[in-house]
Design a protein around this motif. Structure first.
Motif, PDB file in Angstrom:
ATOM      1  N   ARG A 384     -36.115   9.473 -17.175  1.00 53.24           N
ATOM      2  CA  ARG A 384     -35.055   9.868 -16.537  1.00 53.24           C
ATOM      3  C   ARG A 384     -35.623  10.257 -15.162  1.00 53.24           C
ATOM      4  O   ARG A 384     -36.595  10.799 -14.776  1.00 53.24           O
ATOM      5  N   ASP A 413     -26.631   8.199 -16.206  1.00 48.74           N
ATOM      6  CA  ASP A 413     -27.032   9.354 -16.981  1.00 48.74           C
ATOM      7  C   ASP A 413     -25.747   9.946 -17.383  1.00 48.74           C
ATOM      8  O   ASP A 413     -24.808   9.863 -16.576  1.00 48.74           O
ATOM      9  N   PRO A 418     -29.165   9.626 -21.838  1.00 42.14           N
ATOM     10  CA  PRO A 418     -28.807   8.137 -21.326  1.00 42.14           C
ATOM     11  C   PRO A 418     -27.223   7.956 -21.746  1.00 42.14           C
ATOM     12  O   PRO A 418     -26.792   8.249 -22.761  1.00 42.14           O
ATOM     13  N   TYR A 450     -29.111  11.034 -11.012  1.00 40.64           N
ATOM     14  CA  TYR A 450     -29.922  10.660 -11.948  1.00 40.64           C
ATOM     15  C   TYR A 450     -29.608   9.198 -12.815  1.00 40.64           C
ATOM     16  O   TYR A 450     -28.462   8.923 -13.097  1.00 40.64           O
ATOM     17  N   TYR A 451     -30.612   8.449 -13.078  1.00 40.54           N
ATOM     18  CA  TYR A 451     -30.603   7.293 -13.975  1.00 40.54           C
ATOM     19  C   TYR A 451     -31.665   7.068 -14.736  1.00 40.54           C
ATOM     20  O   TYR A 451     -32.608   7.679 -14.972  1.00 40.54           O
ATOM     21  N   TRP A 452     -31.355   6.376 -15.988  1.00 45.01           N
ATOM     22  CA  TRP A 452     -32.664   6.000 -16.987  1.00 45.01           C
ATOM     23  C   TRP A 452     -33.203   4.727 -16.931  1.00 45.01           C
ATOM     24  O   TRP A 452     -32.239   3.706 -16.840  1.00 45.01           O
TER      25      TRP A 452
END
Length: 857
Positions: A384, A413, A418, A450-452
């Motif tokens: 993340r 996110d 996820p 936020y991203y994964w």
């Protein structure tokens, strides 16, 4: 593996919460976007309030004078005329460039090193990078600290410096180094002036870097001008999206105790006013400091302030954003006991180019680091990350410990886990040891979100940091048949940080773009300012020209009379002043920009007309005559005159019999006596024998109206005609303390005529307004009302209402208000109108009326 992952989840959750609180405080504490705020006190501490020492610059008097000399010799910062007009229309409001600054407040801490000048100057560079190239990144302070004057000795960075030192350093290196490069983060916080850098310059990685094509110091004019002008100049630069470097000297230990206590104990909403220190003599504790000005707020006229970013950390958490407020209504001309100015405002004129072989910009993910181990193969692995820049990911990068094959993806996110699959590359891609770039489907990401980032590999090759501080997940997945699920499920926690990143597409080189900005300004009879704006450099050094002349040369340089080569320019406005123009002549100009990527002309040619001088004429008062004697001094003397021409008096003329000093004025007439004061010059003005001209405040007078011209003198010098035919008045008045009363009282009569007059520019007559129409008589005599200023009239009678038919009558009739017209047909409607004229020409037509003739004569 699972135990370590569980611990990491708890740590990461806490970190995320802390970050969320910090981001919230950044907006709440400063309140830059609030329309209304509660008033806050202007803080001044007692000497006994001192809490702790903070690093300051303590130059010798000679070094301080050297810095001041550099400040005085630096070019003046450009004052943008468009910004100036905008601020004039909205004189209050707020502005913040803080969103352009990438920083962690607790890490923006110089420690014991006296290099505040470098932190503030680098902040100016960071904001310029964000504004010019939309790259929001921390730049390395350590890079300058390690390399400036060899990183040691009495003149190294921790011993103090000036903004010109920033410009000189980066002019020679041409590179701004990211904080995230190897050994480029701040590490000299424990060092001081008597030591040396802890990081040899050669150990700092200079790849990647942001190329600097030009950089120079500019001084914002705040000395020798009014407070309002100083404030307007600083606001103007900030509204050009340029941060401001502010250095200030406080001469005594007690003065610095005041500021350090304010910093340590007061909240970020409290305003500090430094004026208490003005005039203090230097003692052993006198020193200087530099901070970064990123904006202002003057919505509340009683609490106007500048927004300053310091480099002293967060004061133990008391200042979560590392900022303070400086009183806007300060004394910009404040001087110490030695007579030196104490406050200095500057900025940088800097231009960035594209990095050679530019591979784009990192938008999200890990920086370069040494691999601890390769993540196990046969797993879906996710990490993340917060997106650092809004943009489109087109490259997925990962660092591998050895060759192998991977598949990669990006997930949204979902409440810290996820979520949905955004895009993926399910085709197996071969990688080698080190960083690898995989072409990725265009995926838009938003800064701060936020991203994964995810992968699956066929060998334990993808780099991790162990134990690391990552916020990661994993699940078993057979590589050969694997495709990324949407969303992933049955995930376990993991404490390792994965060396994954998402990057944007490299910037393609483009030609520059240029405009003529707002056109010419400051036009006089002989001079003008030619304005332009370089809206883009295309990522390369750009040379700017202004072509001009009395004919339009279009886009062919050889067709222009003059070529002004302004040299290399960065994005932003520019101008050049031209002179030796011919009054009333039309001139043309067009801006041109060129670099290695191509050239560009402004879309259109701009033109302007050099002003025609207004002839100054006598509007009221006496003609030249032989002086009989000088009017007695120590009196308010007035003479009544009829204004001969409508216009604006800008000069007061008087004829003196000998040298002396006078004060002059013009009064209105009140039933034959002096009335209200219209304008005056109460400043004593020296005159000589003969006619003298005194500049007078612009005063409008009307032809045929009576006014009183007045003076007071310190000697019997102002000419009179005796016995004369004047209509004058006088009253005793002591010259030295005299100011013209409004209105004058207790006046006595006087038969002398005074040789005084008002001169200026006449107001040309305008065509009279249309006359009002009156109905015609039974004999078809047309009548209309008189129009003010008219000396003649024109009657038009037509068979159609648009006067496109047959004119029965269409002629000037003279200065009359009736006209009989014959030749009409019976039972027919006719339309008529009248206009008035004088020496200035014919005015507009009146409204149209109609008349119908009888059926029987």
């Amino acid at each position: 593996m699972k135990n370590r992952l569980g611990i990491a989840v708890k740590l990461a959750t806490s970190l995320v919460l802390i970050c969320a609180i910090l981001v919230t405080s950044l907006y709440d504490a400063e309140g830059l976007w609030a329309a209304h705020q509660e008033p806050t006190p202007q803080y001044q501490a007692r000497e006994s309030d001192h809490q702790e020492e903070y690093p300051l610059m303590k130059p010798s008097r000679e070094k301080r004078r050297e810095w001041i000399e550099k400040y005085n010799k630096a070019p003046k910062a450009h004052i943008d005329e468009q910004v100036k007009r905008k601020l004039a229309l909205a004189p209050t409001g707020s502005l913040s460039l803080l969103s352009h600054l990438q920083y962690t407040p607790s890490e923006r801490n110089q420690g014991s090193c006296g290099n505040c000048w470098a932190w503030a100057g680098t902040g100016v560079m960071e904001i310029a990078l964000s504004v010019q190239r939309s790259i929001k990144d921390r730049l390395s302070i350590q890079y300058l600290n390690s390399n400036f004057n060899g990183g040691s000795g009495v003149d190294w960075a921790c011993c103090g410096g000036w903004l010109s030192d920033i410009a000189s350093f980066y002019s020679s290196t041409g590179k701004a180094i990211p904080w995230s490069n190897t050994n480029a983060s701040w590490q000299d916080g424990s060092r001081g002036c008597g030591s040396s850098t802890s990081v040899p310059g050669a150990n700092i990685s200079t790849t990647p870097y942001y190329p600097i094509t030009s950089i120079a110091t500019q001084t914002i004019t705040t000395h020798g001008v009014t407070q309002n002008t100083a404030i307007a100049n600083i606001k103007n630069v900030l509204n050009q999206n340029k941060a401001v470097w502010f250095a200030y000297f406080l001469p005594t230990t007690a003065d610095w105790s005041n500021f350090s206590t304010f910093w340590s104990t007061q909240s970020e909403s409290t305003i500090w006013d430094p004026d208490f220190s003005c005039g203090h003599a230097w003692d052993a504790g006198g020193a200087g400091h530099a901070v970064l000005c990123v904006g202002y707020n003057d919505d509340d006229p009683n609490n106007r302030y500048w927004i300053m970013v310091n480099s002293w950390g967060t004061a133990g958490g008391n200042r979560p954003n590392g900022i303070f407020r400086l009183a806007m209504d300060m004394n910009y001309g404040c001087q110490d006991g030695d007579g030196d100015y104490m406050f200095y405002w500057q900025t940088l004129n800097i231009a960035y180019g594209n990095t050679p072989g530019d591979t784009g910009q990192k938008l999200i993910g890990a920086d370069d680091a040494t691999i601890a181990m390769g993540a196990s193969n046969g797993y879906l692995c996710l990490s993340r990350f917060s997106c650092s820049q809004t943009g489109t990911v087109t490259q997925f990068k990962l660092k591998a410990s050895s060759p192998g094959n991977v598949k990669v993806a990006i997930y949204a996110d979902n409440a810290g886990e996820p979520g949905s699959l955004l895009n993926s590359v399910n085709t197996s891609t071969a990688v080698i040891a080190g960083w690898n770039t995989i072409t990725f489907p265009a995926t838009s990401l938003t800064s701060g979100t936020y991203y994964w980032l995810a992968f699956n590999s066929d060998a334990p090759i993808v780099g991790t940091l162990d134990p690391g501080t990552g916020y990661s997940r994993y699940a078993a997945a057979t590589y050969s048949s694997f495709t990324f699920p949407n969303p992933p499920t049955s995930l376990s926690g993991w404490s390792r940080s994965l060396l994954l990143a998402g990057w944007s597409t490299p910037s393609a080189p483009t030609a520059p773009t240029v405009t003529n900005a707002s056109g010419a300004s400051q036009i006089t009879t002989t001079s003008a300012r030619l304005n332009g704006e370089l809206t883009s450099t295309g990522g390369a050094d750009t040379t700017v020209h202004i072509y001009w002349g009395d004919n339009d040369g279009g886009t062919t340089p050889g067709n222009w009379d003059n070529d002004i080569n302004l040299g290399t320019k960065g994005t932003g406005t520019f101008y050049n002043d031209i002179s030796s123009l011919t009054s009333g002549q039309t001139y043309y100009y067009r801006c041109f920009a060129t670099n290695s990527n191509g050239s560009d002309w402004a879309d259109n040619t701009s033109y302007f007309v050099a002003q025609t001088p207004s002839e100054t004429l006598k509007l009221i008062g006496a003609d030249d005559a032989t002086i009989a004697m000088g009017a007695s001094n120590g009196y308010l003397c007035l003479s009544r005159f009829s204004c001969s021409q409508t216009g604006t008096v800008t000069q007061f003329k008087l004829k003196a019999s000998s040298p002396g000093n006078v004060k002059v004025a013009i009064y209105a007439d009140n039933a034959g006596e002096p009335g209200s004061l219209l304008n005056s010059v109460n400043t004593s003005t020296a005159v000589i024998a003969g006619w003298n001209t005194i500049t007078f405040p612009a005063t409008s007078l009307t032809s045929g109206t009576y006014y009183w011209l007045a003076f007071n003198s310190d000697a019997p010098i102002v000419g009179t005609l005796d016995p004369g035919t004047g209509y004058s008045r006088y009253a005793a008045a002591t010259y030295s303390s005299f100011t013209f009363p409004n209105p004058p009282t207790s006046l006595s009569g006087w038969s002398r005529s005074l040789l005084i007059a008002g001169w200026g520019t006449t107001t040309p007559p305008s065509p009279p307004s249309p006359p009002s129409l009156l109905s015609p008589g039974t004999a078809i005599t047309f009548r209309w009302g008189t129009a003010t200023g008219a000396t003649s009239y024109w009657l038009q009678v037509n068979t159609q209402s648009n006067f496109g038919g047959t004119n029965i009558y269409n002629a000037e009739v003279g200065n009359v208000t009736t006209q009989e017209v014959s030749g009409f047909s019976l039972g027919t409607t006719y339309y008529w109108r009248v206009r008035a004229g004088n020496s200035a020409g014919w005015g507009n037509w009146s409204t149209t009326r109609s008349v119908q003739t009888a059926d029987i004569p």
